[in-house]
Design a protein around this motif. Sequence first.
Motif, PDB file in Angstrom:
ATOM      1  N   PHE A  96       0.670  -1.554  -0.140  1.00 55.28           N
ATOM      2  CA  PHE A  96       0.316   0.385   0.315  1.00 55.28           C
ATOM      3  C   PHE A  96       1.073   1.654  -0.197  1.00 55.28           C
ATOM      4  N   PHE A  98      -0.468   4.758   0.705  1.00 53.37           N
ATOM      5  CA  PHE A  98      -1.624   6.383   1.354  1.00 53.37           C
ATOM      6  C   PHE A  98      -1.483   7.602   0.273  1.00 53.37           C
ATOM      7  N   GLN A 102       1.632   7.655   5.427  1.00 59.41           N
ATOM      8  CA  GLN A 102       0.861   7.418   6.282  1.00 59.41           C
ATOM      9  C   GLN A 102       2.575   6.562   7.331  1.00 59.41           C
ATOM     10  N   LEU A 103       3.613   7.641   7.601  1.00 64.99           N
ATOM     11  CA  LEU A 103       4.747   7.005   7.533  1.00 64.99           C
ATOM     12  C   LEU A 103       5.302   7.426   9.194  1.00 64.99           C
ATOM     13  N   ILE A 104       5.708   6.842  10.309  1.00 62.98           N
ATOM     14  CA  ILE A 104       5.391   6.454  11.611  1.00 62.98           C
ATOM     15  C   ILE A 104       6.434   7.967  11.794  1.00 62.98           C
ATOM     16  N   ARG A 105       5.588   8.766  12.886  1.00 68.87           N
ATOM     17  CA  ARG A 105       7.017  10.338  12.916  1.00 68.87           C
ATOM     18  C   ARG A 105       7.974   9.863  14.609  1.00 68.87           C
ATOM     19  N   LEU A 107      10.209   7.649  14.033  1.00 69.66           N
ATOM     20  CA  LEU A 107      10.878   6.425  13.605  1.00 69.66           C
ATOM     21  C   LEU A 107      11.812   6.823  12.049  1.00 69.66           C
ATOM     22  N   GLU A 111      13.466   2.600   9.762  1.00 72.91           N
ATOM     23  CA  GLU A 111      12.450   1.245  10.671  1.00 72.91           C
ATOM     24  C   GLU A 111      11.304   1.618   9.765  1.00 72.91           C
ATOM     25  N   LEU A 115       9.521  -1.869   8.484  1.00 76.93           N
ATOM     26  CA  LEU A 115       7.882  -2.718   9.654  1.00 76.93           C
ATOM     27  C   LEU A 115       7.377  -3.670   9.055  1.00 76.93           C
ATOM     28  N   PRO A 116       6.314  -3.185   7.753  1.00 76.38           N
ATOM     29  CA  PRO A 116       5.764  -4.247   7.221  1.00 76.38           C
ATOM     30  C   PRO A 116       6.674  -6.022   7.563  1.00 76.38           C
ATOM     31  N   THR A 118       8.297  -6.822  10.001  1.00 76.77           N
ATOM     32  CA  THR A 118       8.053  -7.547  11.290  1.00 76.77           C
ATOM     33  C   THR A 118       7.221  -8.920  11.227  1.00 76.77           C
ATOM     34  N   ALA A 144      18.407   7.101   5.002  1.00 70.90           N
ATOM     35  CA  ALA A 144      18.879   5.808   5.574  1.00 70.90           C
ATOM     36  C   ALA A 144      17.780   6.017   7.272  1.00 70.90           C
ATOM     37  N   GLU A 145      18.977   6.807   7.980  1.00 75.17           N
ATOM     38  CA  GLU A 145      18.438   7.240   9.623  1.00 75.17           C
ATOM     39  C   GLU A 145      17.905   8.066  10.046  1.00 75.17           C
ATOM     40  N   TRP A 150      10.702  14.348   9.084  1.00 77.23           N
ATOM     41  CA  TRP A 150      12.182  14.971   8.620  1.00 77.23           C
ATOM     42  C   TRP A 150      11.812  15.486   6.877  1.00 77.23           C
TER      43      TRP A 150
END
Lengths: 231, 382, 102
Positions: A96, A98, A102-105, A107, A111, A115-116, A118, A144-145, A150
């Motif tokens: 998906f 979106f 919908q990235l997780i702030r 992280l 990471e 995530l998918p 894991t 990457a980091e 940001w």
Amino acid sequence: MVGRGVFGMIELVQVSKTFNAGQPNEYTAVREVSFSIEPGRVTALRGPSGSGKTTLLGLIGGLTRPSSGRVRLDGRDISALPERFLTELRRATFGFVFQQFQLIRGLSVLENVMLPATPTGRPYTEVRARALQLLADFDLAGRAEAKAQWLSGGEAQRVAIARALINDPKVILADEPTAHLDSVLSRQILAIFADLRAQGRSVILSSHDPLVFEFGLVERVVEIRDGQVTA
Amino acid sequence: MSFLHNAWLERQRGLIDFSVANLGRRRGRNFGLFLAYSLLVFLLASVVLYGDALRREARLLLADAPELVVQRLTAGRHDLLPAEWLDKVTGLRGVRAAEGRLWGYHYDPAAQANSTLLVPNDAPPAPGQVEIGAALARASGLAAGDVLSLRSFDGKPFAFNISRVFEAESELVSADLMRVSATDFRAFFGIEPGRYTDLALSVSNPREVRKVAEKVLDRLPGARVVAREEMRRTYEAAFNWRQGVLLTFLSTILLAFALLAWDKASGLSAEERREIGILKAVGWDTGDVLRMKLWEGALLSVAAFLTGYVLAWLHVFYADAPLFTAVLKGWSVLYPHFSLSPQIDVAQIATLFFLTVLPYVAATIAPVWHAATLDPDAVMRE
Amino acid sequence: MTSQRNRRGSTLAGWVLGMGALALLLVLLDSGRLAASHAETLRQGQARVMSDQLTDPALFTEARYARHASQADQHAAFQDHPMALEHFPAGAMTPPTVMPLP
């Protein structure tokens, strides 16, 4: 890679989706829609905002179940599958992207991309290597980091695509992929989709952006208006 | 390395990675929570460790106290008893030894302290000499070789030579003692010869204590017999009660923490709700989300538990529990310095653990449950 | 801040919990040491109890019923009702005011 192209046939049969059923704010986003999508091609759902494109994508990708009708994947009815199998589909078959990324702030980009993977239990080093490779492919090697919040819009969109690809899915679902991007960035993203198509994946996107349709990527257009297929 | 790879393990590790990243993301809030949590465990564990150790110390110390003490009651009040009582119980079957004890309280207006004068049957000091407890020596600023001046019952000055200050090791029982000779004791308090404060009896067969006590009462109808077991229970009750009071105060802290934890854990913010939706949308199942949150709660609470418990240990057994000494001591003038020795009790650790860790983890999980079972399509409809 | 950083959260968690578990283990081992070193203190206290036929610890000396709880009236340790918040006089934190006598 996916390659063989015969998997990923999607059929919608008399599919309706009603939200808040039985309540005063009840509304029907999708009304008795029937169409099918060939695997290994780029298909676009076109229509104005509020026409039900996003809901249709959600129905196709197993994010939500139809109120009535059937959604079939390679002939198998997925609308009646238990939650466990839907999750499995979302994890392995669909990727998906979106509209709001919908990235997780908080992280890092890496990471977020991993995530998918894991819940799959794949070895960490392998997943990490693939994530880094995807980021490199998308010119994000140096980011990457970086924390997800940001990123610029174009970067966030590419990270979202990398995340969608981490489990190597057959079908990529992208909701308004160019909505937050300027023309240059939009073309960049569409080029990525062209690559995915070349790898043998199906790409299903929703859009009402003329640029998407002028790009020459879309092989099939499904016109949607007021929750119904018009062409 | 491949034999180390196990999908289940890899999955748990991945979930833990995410849990840790999650904890790190809200660093300030989680660190504050960790501190509050550790403090709570520290206080609870300190009370329990201290209370248990103190009870154990008293029990072990007084294990060899006289099995029976016989007092005389006159009109319901303690009274001196005549020497004939000693003769009457000495020959009783089952009584191994009986001794008349001489002891009493003395309030010293100068030090504003209550001390206990007693005459030991075993090697009493010579007349004119006194042996005093360490706390008493501290409170009055006296040492061996000094002169202790007291006023007797009829106002006459009495000067004792301090021949010895008791060893610090026995302070828990000897802090306020003044050991004197029988002659001095009687002269000081005006007690005529042939009278005793009470009798101490040792019994040949510990199982016959009750029977012996009945026989004593039979022969001495005006007596009150106190068994060692009763004394032990009295102290157990007193310490339990003290511990209970402390725990009651702590329960308010526990409650405050429960509220804090509940507020933190149960009120899922819109942001957290959205994140759970994202995780589900990208292929996490409900169980994965719950396990990840479980790890998050467990990591925080187990780390806080271990920290709190170890700090409580240092507090009670290495720093002599300054927090509780203040509470126990109050305005006491003669307060013993003492150290305690721990009694490790797995059940005790387990109780503390389940009392503190489980509710928190449950409070973390409960609200997530609902969010994690919802369809993830909300993620698309923003 | 390079992508070389390969520290996993689970590794960190393992370290933290491992250290905690180690500390707990040390505490358990320490209890044996403390008990051994305390044995002599206990022995001397017990010797004092034996030789002086003591019946009570000297924790609360501010009133006769508190110092020799076992020797005072029945229920003396609870001269206040047990539900009262305090029964040891010194627990009141401040001493009672007494009329100063010459």
